[in-house]
Design a protein around this motif. Structure first.
Motif, mmCIF file in Angstrom:
data_model
loop_
_atom_site.group_PDB
_atom_site.id
_atom_site.type_symbol
_atom_site.label_atom_id
_atom_site.label_comp_id
_atom_site.label_asym_id
_atom_site.label_seq_id
_atom_site.Cartn_x
_atom_site.Cartn_y
_atom_site.Cartn_z
ATOM 1 N N LEU A 43 0.830 -1.203 0.000
ATOM 2 C CA LEU A 43 0.000 0.000 0.000
ATOM 3 C C LEU A 43 0.867 1.257 0.000
ATOM 4 C CD1 LEU A 43 -2.718 -1.222 2.497
ATOM 5 C CD2 LEU A 43 -2.995 -0.845 0.044
ATOM 6 N N GLN A 44 2.036 1.173 0.622
ATOM 7 C CA GLN A 44 2.975 2.298 0.564
ATOM 8 C C GLN A 44 3.416 2.548 -0.874
ATOM 9 O OE1 GLN A 44 5.662 0.664 3.640
ATOM 10 N NE2 GLN A 44 5.462 2.622 4.716
ATOM 11 N N GLN A 45 3.502 1.488 -1.669
ATOM 12 C CA GLN A 45 3.891 1.636 -3.069
ATOM 13 C C GLN A 45 2.876 2.448 -3.863
ATOM 14 O OE1 GLN A 45 4.493 -2.375 -4.459
ATOM 15 N NE2 GLN A 45 6.224 -2.730 -3.071
ATOM 16 N N LEU A 46 1.660 2.502 -3.343
ATOM 17 C CA LEU A 46 0.623 3.314 -3.989
ATOM 18 C C LEU A 46 0.649 4.757 -3.492
ATOM 19 C CD1 LEU A 46 -2.343 0.766 -3.927
ATOM 20 C CD2 LEU A 46 -0.858 1.343 -5.857
ATOM 21 N N GLY A 47 1.596 5.068 -2.606
ATOM 22 C CA GLY A 47 1.755 6.442 -2.143
ATOM 23 C C GLY A 47 1.213 6.725 -0.762
ATOM 24 N N HIS A 48 0.626 5.708 -0.107
ATOM 25 C CA HIS A 48 0.016 5.946 1.201
ATOM 26 C C HIS A 48 1.036 5.878 2.336
ATOM 27 C CE1 HIS A 48 -4.269 6.585 0.758
ATOM 28 N NE2 HIS A 48 -4.236 5.781 -0.294
ATOM 29 N N SER A 49 0.775 6.673 3.376
ATOM 30 C CA SER A 49 1.610 6.691 4.576
ATOM 31 C C SER A 49 1.019 5.745 5.607
ATOM 32 C CB SER A 49 1.685 8.103 5.160
ATOM 33 O OG SER A 49 2.111 9.025 4.178
ATOM 34 N N ILE A 50 1.895 5.138 6.414
ATOM 35 C CA ILE A 50 1.460 4.169 7.414
ATOM 36 C C ILE A 50 1.837 4.662 8.808
ATOM 37 C CG2 ILE A 50 1.620 1.781 8.193
ATOM 38 C CD1 ILE A 50 0.383 2.146 5.405
ATOM 39 N N GLU A 51 0.843 4.735 9.677
ATOM 40 C CA GLU A 51 1.125 4.982 11.084
ATOM 41 C C GLU A 51 1.586 3.659 11.692
ATOM 42 O OE1 GLU A 51 1.200 7.836 12.333
ATOM 43 O OE2 GLU A 51 0.038 9.034 10.913
ATOM 44 N N GLU A 52 2.707 3.684 12.413
ATOM 45 C CA GLU A 52 3.306 2.452 12.926
ATOM 46 C C GLU A 52 2.301 1.651 13.751
ATOM 47 O OE1 GLU A 52 7.051 0.948 15.717
ATOM 48 O OE2 GLU A 52 6.668 3.089 15.401
ATOM 49 N N PRO A 53 2.114 0.368 13.440
ATOM 50 C CA PRO A 53 1.167 -0.454 14.202
ATOM 51 C C PRO A 53 1.721 -0.865 15.560
ATOM 52 C CG PRO A 53 2.213 -1.761 12.492
ATOM 53 C CD PRO A 53 2.689 -0.345 12.286
ATOM 54 N N GLU A 213 -3.861 -10.109 21.112
ATOM 55 C CA GLU A 213 -4.446 -8.794 21.316
ATOM 56 C C GLU A 213 -5.731 -8.703 20.484
ATOM 57 O OE1 GLU A 213 -1.327 -9.155 20.084
ATOM 58 O OE2 GLU A 213 -0.017 -8.544 21.731
ATOM 59 N N PHE A 214 -6.623 -7.865 20.920
ATOM 60 C CA PHE A 214 -7.901 -7.756 20.229
ATOM 61 C C PHE A 214 -7.779 -6.948 18.936
ATOM 62 C CE2 PHE A 214 -9.094 -8.897 24.487
ATOM 63 C CZ PHE A 214 -10.204 -9.695 24.324
ATOM 64 N N VAL A 215 -7.058 -5.844 18.978
ATOM 65 C CA VAL A 215 -6.933 -4.986 17.805
ATOM 66 C C VAL A 215 -5.531 -4.391 17.769
ATOM 67 C CG1 VAL A 215 -9.396 -4.383 17.790
ATOM 68 C CG2 VAL A 215 -7.767 -2.925 18.985
ATOM 69 N N THR A 216 -5.245 -3.729 16.646
ATOM 70 C CA THR A 216 -3.964 -3.059 16.481
ATOM 71 C C THR A 216 -4.197 -1.588 16.188
ATOM 72 O OG1 THR A 216 -2.972 -5.066 15.571
ATOM 73 C CG2 THR A 216 -1.828 -3.008 15.142
ATOM 74 N N ALA A 217 -3.469 -0.732 16.885
ATOM 75 C CA ALA A 217 -3.477 0.692 16.551
ATOM 76 C C ALA A 217 -2.477 0.895 15.430
ATOM 77 C CB ALA A 217 -3.081 1.521 17.773
ATOM 78 N N GLY A 218 -2.781 1.816 14.518
ATOM 79 C CA GLY A 218 -1.888 2.050 13.388
ATOM 80 C C GLY A 218 -2.533 1.588 12.094
ATOM 81 N N ILE A 244 -7.558 -1.915 8.667
ATOM 82 C CA ILE A 244 -6.430 -1.497 7.836
ATOM 83 C C ILE A 244 -6.161 -0.003 8.034
ATOM 84 C CG2 ILE A 244 -7.791 -0.905 5.787
ATOM 85 C CD1 ILE A 244 -4.427 -2.788 5.762
ATOM 86 N N LEU A 245 -7.182 0.724 8.472
ATOM 87 C CA LEU A 245 -7.068 2.156 8.771
ATOM 88 C C LEU A 245 -6.499 2.363 10.174
ATOM 89 C CD1 LEU A 245 -10.578 3.052 7.389
ATOM 90 C CD2 LEU A 245 -8.454 4.013 6.469
ATOM 91 N N ASP A 246 -5.944 3.524 10.397
ATOM 92 C CA ASP A 246 -5.404 3.865 11.721
ATOM 93 C C ASP A 246 -6.548 4.264 12.653
ATOM 94 O OD1 ASP A 246 -3.753 4.524 13.847
ATOM 95 O OD2 ASP A 246 -3.416 6.567 13.112
ATOM 96 N N VAL A 247 -7.391 3.292 12.965
ATOM 97 C CA VAL A 247 -8.534 3.500 13.864
ATOM 98 C C VAL A 247 -8.557 2.365 14.873
ATOM 99 C CG1 VAL A 247 -11.037 3.604 14.070
ATOM 100 C CG2 VAL A 247 -9.917 4.702 12.135
#
Length: 270
Positions: A43-53, A213-218, A244-247
Motif C-alpha cells: 500500500l505504501q507503493q501506492l503512495g500511502h503513509s502508514i502509522e506504525e502499528p 491482542e484484540f486490535v492493532t493501533a496504526g 487497515i485504517l489507523d482507527v
C-alpha cells in the motif's frame, strides 16, 4: 497473497498468488490490520503513509504477583492509573492467572497503546479497589466502622461490597489477621489497609501473548482517506474499510462498529 497496482489507464489490475489476474474499476482494501509496518509495503507503493502499528486492547501480565491466586475474581468498578503518566481508566476488572484483564484494563491499554509500547510493557499500575473513596475519605469511613462494628471481626464480612476473597487478600497484604476486631485495628495496619484499598501498586511486566491482542493501533493514515466515502485521496477508486485504517476504539464493540460502518460507506461507490 495478492498485489494491487493502480493502472495507468482507469481501473486496477490485481494479481493473485496463483497467477490469476483480475481487473476492476474500484478496489476496497478490507483485509484487517498488520502487526508490522513492512507488511503495508504494497500500500505504501501506492503512495500511502502508514502509522506504525502497535497492539491495543491487551491485558496486563504480573508474573510472581500473589494477586493471581485470586484468578476468576471480578470487581464491578475500579479506578486504574499508570504511575508517572496521565493514563487512567475506570470500569470492571477481572483477575486472571497471569494478571489483570477486564474492561478497565482493556480501555487503559487502548488509551496508552503507544505510550505503553514505548515502555516495553514494563510499568506500574495503581488500583483503587473502592473508587467511591480516596485515601482521606476512606480513612474517615474506617473510623465509622471501627465504632459501629467495634466487636465484629474484620475478616468476617467486609462492609464495602468487595468480593470476599479480595477483601481477605487486602487484609493479608496489610498484615491484618481476619479475626482481629474492628475496635482493635492498630494505626499502622490501618494505614496499610487504606493504601492497599485506594492506591495499591502492581508491577506489570508484559502484555497479552502476541497475536492474542484484540486490535492493532496504526495503519493507513486517516488524513489520506475521505471520511464520507472511505476513498483514498491519493488514488481514485481505491477504498479502505476496517482495521487497515489507523482507527482503534476502546472495548465495547466500537471496533466492530467501525468495521461495519466503514464497510457500508465504502460500498456506496460513487
Amino acid at each position: 497473497n495478492s498485489e494491487a497496482n493502480a493502472g495507468e489507464s482507469s481501473g486496477f489490475q490485481l494479481k493473485s498468488a496463483d497467477g490469476k489476474i483480475f481487473e476492476a474499476d474500484a478496489v476496497c482494501v478490507a483485509c484487517g490490520g498488520f502487526p508490522k509496518t513492512g507488511m503495508f509495503a504494497w500500500l505504501q507503493q501506492l503512495g500511502h503513509s502508514i502509522e506504525e502499528p502497535v497492539p491495543s486492547l491487551f491485558t496486563f501480565n504480573m508474573p510472581g504477583n500473589p494477586i493471581v491466586e485470586l484468578m476468576g475474581v471480578s470487581v464491578p468498578e475500579v479506578q486504574l492509573k499508570i504511575t508517572g503518566s496521565k493514563l487512567n481508566s475506570s470500569g470492571p476488572l477481572l483477575i486472571t492467572h497471569w494478571g489483570m484483564s477486564g474492561p478497565a484494563v482493556l480501555k487503559l491499554s487502548a488509551w496508552g497503546a503507544r505510550e505503553l509500547a514505548e515502555k516495553e510493557y514494563k510499568f506500574t499500575v495503581m488500583v483503587n479497589w473502592l473508587p467511591q473513596f480516596n485515601e482521606n475519605s476512606f480513612r474517615e469511613e474506617l473510623q465509622y466502622h471501627r465504632f459501629e462494628m467495634a466487636a465484629q471481626k474484620i475478616g468476617q464480612k467486609n462492609p464495602f461490597q468487595l468480593p470476599q476473597r479480595l477483601w481477605e487478600y487486602l487484609l493479608q497484604q496489610s498484615d491484618i489477621k481476619p479475626d482481629l476486631r474492628w475496635a482493635d485495628l492498630p494505626a499502622k495496619e490501618q494505614n496499610k489497609l487504606i493504601k492497599n484499598c485506594c492506591a495499591q501498586e502492581h508491577a506489570v511486566s508484559g502484555k497479552t501473548t502476541f497475536k492474542e491482542e484484540f486490535v492493532t493501533a496504526g495503519g493507513i493514515r486517516l488524513s489520506e482517506v475521505e471520511a464520507s466515502t472511505m476513498q483514498s485521496k491519493l488514488v481514485p477508486g481505491l477504498y479502505f474499510a476496517g482495521e487497515i485504517l489507523d482507527v482503534d476504539g476502546i472495548t465495547g464493540g466500537f471496533n466492530f462498529q467501525h468495521a461495519w460502518t466503514s464497510g457500508f460507506i465504502a460500498a456506496q461507490l460513487k
